[in-house]
Design an enzyme around this catalytic site. Structure first.
Site, PDB file in Angstrom:
ATOM      1  N   LYS A  80       5.949  -4.056  -4.883  1.00 13.05           N
ATOM      2  CA  LYS A  80       7.366  -3.713  -4.898  1.00 13.05           C
ATOM      3  C   LYS A  80       7.969  -3.845  -3.505  1.00 13.05           C
ATOM      4  CE  LYS A  80      11.189  -2.119  -6.608  1.00 13.05           C
ATOM      5  NZ  LYS A  80      11.982  -3.138  -7.308  1.00 13.05           N
ATOM      6  N   ASN A  87      -1.391   1.396   6.000  1.00 12.71           N
ATOM      7  CA  ASN A  87      -0.520   0.386   5.399  1.00 12.71           C
ATOM      8  C   ASN A  87      -0.122  -0.559   6.530  1.00 12.71           C
ATOM      9  OD1 ASN A  87       1.413  -1.092   4.078  1.00 12.71           O
ATOM     10  ND2 ASN A  87       2.789   0.634   3.667  1.00 12.71           N
ATOM     11  N   CYS A 102       0.819  -1.215   0.000  1.00 13.76           N
ATOM     12  CA  CYS A 102       0.000   0.000   0.000  1.00 13.76           C
ATOM     13  C   CYS A 102       0.852   1.263   0.000  1.00 13.76           C
ATOM     14  CB  CYS A 102      -0.894   0.030   1.225  1.00 13.76           C
ATOM     15  SG  CYS A 102      -1.901  -1.431   1.376  1.00 13.76           S
ATOM     16  N   GLU A 125       8.218 -13.969 -12.463  1.00 13.49           N
ATOM     17  CA  GLU A 125       7.447 -12.818 -11.975  1.00 13.49           C
ATOM     18  C   GLU A 125       6.978 -11.911 -13.096  1.00 13.49           C
ATOM     19  OE1 GLU A 125       9.382 -10.076  -9.286  1.00 13.49           O
ATOM     20  OE2 GLU A 125      11.291 -10.296 -10.307  1.00 13.49           O
ATOM     21  N   LYS A 153      13.092 -13.865 -12.511  1.00 18.45           N
ATOM     22  CA  LYS A 153      12.663 -12.786 -13.419  1.00 18.45           C
ATOM     23  C   LYS A 153      11.593 -13.290 -14.377  1.00 18.45           C
ATOM     24  CE  LYS A 153      13.773  -9.908 -11.781  1.00 18.45           C
ATOM     25  NZ  LYS A 153      14.584  -9.710 -10.625  1.00 18.45           N
TER      26      LYS A 153
HETATM   27  O1  M6R Z   1      13.006  -4.408  -1.156  1.00 20.92           O
HETATM   28  P1  M6R Z   1      13.699  -5.722  -1.005  1.00 20.92           P
HETATM   29  O2  M6R Z   1      15.004  -5.754  -1.741  1.00 20.92           O
HETATM   30  O3  M6R Z   1      13.867  -6.142   0.414  1.00 20.92           O
HETATM   31  O4  M6R Z   1      12.753  -6.775  -1.701  1.00 20.92           O
HETATM   32  C1  M6R Z   1      13.039  -8.146  -1.634  1.00 20.92           C
HETATM   33  C2  M6R Z   1      12.206  -8.914  -2.632  1.00 20.92           C
HETATM   34  O5  M6R Z   1      10.842  -8.773  -2.348  1.00 20.92           O
HETATM   35  C3  M6R Z   1      12.472  -8.455  -4.073  1.00 20.92           C
HETATM   36  O6  M6R Z   1      13.813  -8.565  -4.421  1.00 20.92           O
HETATM   37  C4  M6R Z   1      11.622  -9.278  -5.056  1.00 20.92           C
HETATM   38  O7  M6R Z   1      12.050 -10.596  -5.069  1.00 20.92           O
HETATM   39  C5  M6R Z   1      11.690  -8.661  -6.459  1.00 20.92           C
HETATM   40  N1  M6R Z   1      10.362  -8.447  -6.966  1.00 20.92           N
HETATM   41  C6  M6R Z   1      12.365  -9.511  -7.441  1.00 20.92           C
HETATM   42  O8  M6R Z   1      12.428  -8.928  -8.700  1.00 20.92           O
END
Ligand code: M6R
Length: 622
Positions: free
Chosen positions: A617, A106, A2, A496, A493
């Site tokens: 994200k 959030n 959020c 996702e 990659k």
């Molecule tokens: O913000 P962060 O680096 O802690 O996030 C970790 C993962 O959620 C992140 O790398 C996720 O795997 C990505 N979407 C991969 O592309």
């Protein structure tokens, strides 16, 4: 997950600015992932709000059809559904039973069911299925008793369990916003005669570069001219001011079709910026940020990297380098597994948390656990003012600039670069490497931006191959040594972005089971080590043979000039890493074709590469 935006201006001059700032902020927070959006405004008129399921454009269309009144205060939200399906009703803001208070949230209020039952006894029924709505009703009850919004927030914060960044607007006092945070991110933006709130600085980066970090368990009251921060007990608390080093252009596409395309191309810059200013003129390493005493860093006997997803793969790559350079055992642990398995950590363990957002709840909980056990925590983080950065003993920022696309690209590369700086620093400090050896490694790291640019020159060939393979439904990635985490990252990659079933394996593991999956025309990506490491190289060449002889379609990433791979792979399906790239630096270049491939397959399938389905994200719930 959020996104939150808040704006507060002078109550005597309501206008459309409050609405516009919030809508622009929400647009910049879209990258966090969401399924609905909403806004509430207040000023000289009663509270007004609109919320819509789906994209922000749906909300904007609703505002066109039903304009909001001029206002001095506004709060907005992009929702990523947890409690209750995406719908107009479940979208935020949530409004109190008396329509006096609006809240955006959030996090997850874990005791919402018990609190909702108490509200029901008072005759207040939830209209949505959300946990958030109860906060609006609870605040209204406190206001009705005569409390002001700050006191009301303090009272209810004591009742809420779980995680929350909660921003509230009292329509009878549109001269202030009040917010509370526990475990979920929230920052204040400081303007001139106006102020802002955001779940991250992207929310207000178009308005101001001055921001305040809010500590854990804090409440903040923001008016146009003041910011008052207290803890949950009501004691005044300091909030640290910082200067936002991202600008508006960094959160725009800059001529690229998607943020992901832009971020793939920003990778040379991301490495360059991460290395910049971390060496002296004499070429010595200088990590001023490492505020952990040298005596402690000398005495550590183990490093545990905690991270999730792509960040964990960056940590996995770093393990090879740090162990090799420093002779310290390095474990890599998914942050969500770490805390719950009673890990062996103590004051001799250095925990390295890697996170782009600095807000990943799993990683945050892991570092809290580690610190409770007496370990020092060093964070490798990209986002200033983030919770993980704030709660760690030291931070190495990656300086990749904002990463907007959900799929991580430039963050991965810069996390590896930062972890390498850490490894070299420890090697020097602990006497494992001589200064001139360290200088040699730094020199090679310094060449990586140029080498990444060389790989990017093959972009069109990779995209062409991807378009020709857009109907694939299963893919295998193989790598050995540092190529193994790259294989895992390549598979992630593709999963996702293109929603294609993909698996990454250590190439040596093939014969222990995965080879059963190999069949005619199955695409198999293989990351081949440099021939300058003959033992490693020969083994992966054998894997190429094994896969090829079973009719699979080989796509190879190898070092320029490696003739052996051409015996098994079609030259149009071989992508080259620059000659003489040291083995440990290879992941910084070999991952690039895999990122581009996944991006292009997703585009060919008509998917939104910046916002893949179901993903957020910043994963701010456990
Ligand atoms: O913000 P962060 O680096 O802690 O996030 C970790 C993962 O959620 C992140 O790398 C996720 O795997 C990505 N979407 C991969 O592309």
């Amino acid at each position: 997950m959020c996104g939150i935006v808040g704006y507060i201006g002078k109550p005597e001059s309501p206008s459309d600015k409050a609405r516009d700032v919030v809508l622009e902020g929400l647009a910049r927070l879209e990258y966090r992932g969401y399924d609905s959006a909403g806004i509430a405004v207040a000023g000289s008129q009663p509270l007004a709000w609109l919320k819509r399921e789906g994209r922000l454009d749906n909300l904007k269309a609703a505002i066109e059809a039903e304009p909001l009144p001029p206002a001095s205060a506004a709060i907005g939200h992009t929702r990523w559904a947890t409690h209750g399906a995406p719908s107009d009703t479940n979208s935020h803001p949530h409004i109190s039973h008396d329509e006096r208070v609006a809240v955006v949230h959030n996090g997850i209020i874990e005791n919402h069911a018990a609190l909702a039952a108490e509200l029901a006894e008072r005759g207040i029924e939830r209209v949505s299925e959300t946990d958030t709505e109860i906060a609006a009703h609870l605040l209204a009850i406190e206001l009705e008793k005569g409390a002001d919004l700050l006191d009301a927030m303090r009272t209810i914060a004591g009742k809420l369990e779980g995680s929350f960044a909660l921003v509230a607007l009292d329509s009878q006092h549109p001269e202030r916003l009040v917010a509370a945070r526990r475990n979920s991110p929230l920052v204040v933006g400081l303007g001139e005669g106006e102020n802002y709130l955001g779940s991250d600085v992207a929310a207000f980066v178009g308005e101001t570069k001055r921001a305040l970090e809010l500590g854990q368990d804090t409440i903040v009251e923001v008016t146009a001219d003041s910011v008052n921060v207290i803890d949950f007990d009501g004691n005044p608390t300091q909030a640290k001011e910082f200067s936002v080093d991202w600008d508006l252009s960094a959160v725009a596409k800059g001529g690229y079709e998607t943020f992901m395309d832009k971020e793939i191309h920003e990778q040379p810059m991301a490495v360059r910026e991460t290395l910049r200013a971390r060496t002296t003129e004499q070429g010595n390493l200088q990590l001023d940020e490492l505020r952990i005493p040298e005596s402690i860093l000398r005495s550590i006997d183990k490093i545990i990297v905690v991270a999730c997803g792509t960040a964990a793969y960056a940590g996995h790559v770093a393990k090879y380098a740090i162990e090799h350079w420093c002779r310290i055992p390095v474990e890599i642990e998914l942050a969500h597994e770490f805390r719950y398995r009673d890990p062996v950590v103590n004051e001799k363990t250095l925990v390295v948390a890697i996170s782009q957002s600095g807000e990943t709840m799993d990683t945050l909980m892991a570092i809290r656990h580690a610190r409770e056990q007496g370990s020092k925590v060093l964070a490798i983080v990209n986002t200033q003012g983030s919770t993980i950065a704030r709660e760690s003993d030291a931070v190495l920022y990656t300086h990749a600039g904002p990463e907007i696309a959900v799929a991580s690209t430039k963050a991965f590369i810069s996390q590896i670069a930062a972890a390498y700086l850490l490894g070299l620093y420890l090697a020097e400090l602990r006497g494992n490497k001589y200064v001139d050896e360290i200088a040699g490694y730094l020199d090679e790291l310094g060449k990586m931006p140029g080498r990444i640019e060389q790989v990017l020159e093959q972009e069109e060939q990779i995209r062409e191959l991807a378009r020709s393979m857009a109907d694939i439904d299963s893919v295998i990635f193989l790598g050995r040594h540092v190529g193994y985490p790259v294989a895992l990252e390549g598979a992630l990659k593709l999963k996702e972005l293109a929603y294609v079933h993909a698996e990454g394996f250590a190439a040596g593991e093939l014969k222990h089971g995965p080879i059963a999956l190999i069949e005619e025309d199955l695409p198999v990506f293989v990351i081949v080590p440099t021939p300058r490491r003959p033992l490693l190289h020969a083994k992966v060449i054998s894997n190429l043979q094994e896969v090829r002889s079973r009719g699979a379609k080989l796509i190879v990433i190898a070092e320029e000039g490696d003739e052996d791979v051409l015996k098994y792979a079609d030259p149009s399906q071989v992508f080259w890493a620059p000659r003489t790239t040291p083995t440990l630096m290879m992941p910084l270049v070999t991952v690039i074709p895999l990122q581009i491939f996944a991006c292009e397959v997703a585009k060919a399938k008509g998917y939104d590469v910046d916002k893949p389905r179901n993903l957020a994200k910043s994963v701010t719930v456990e």
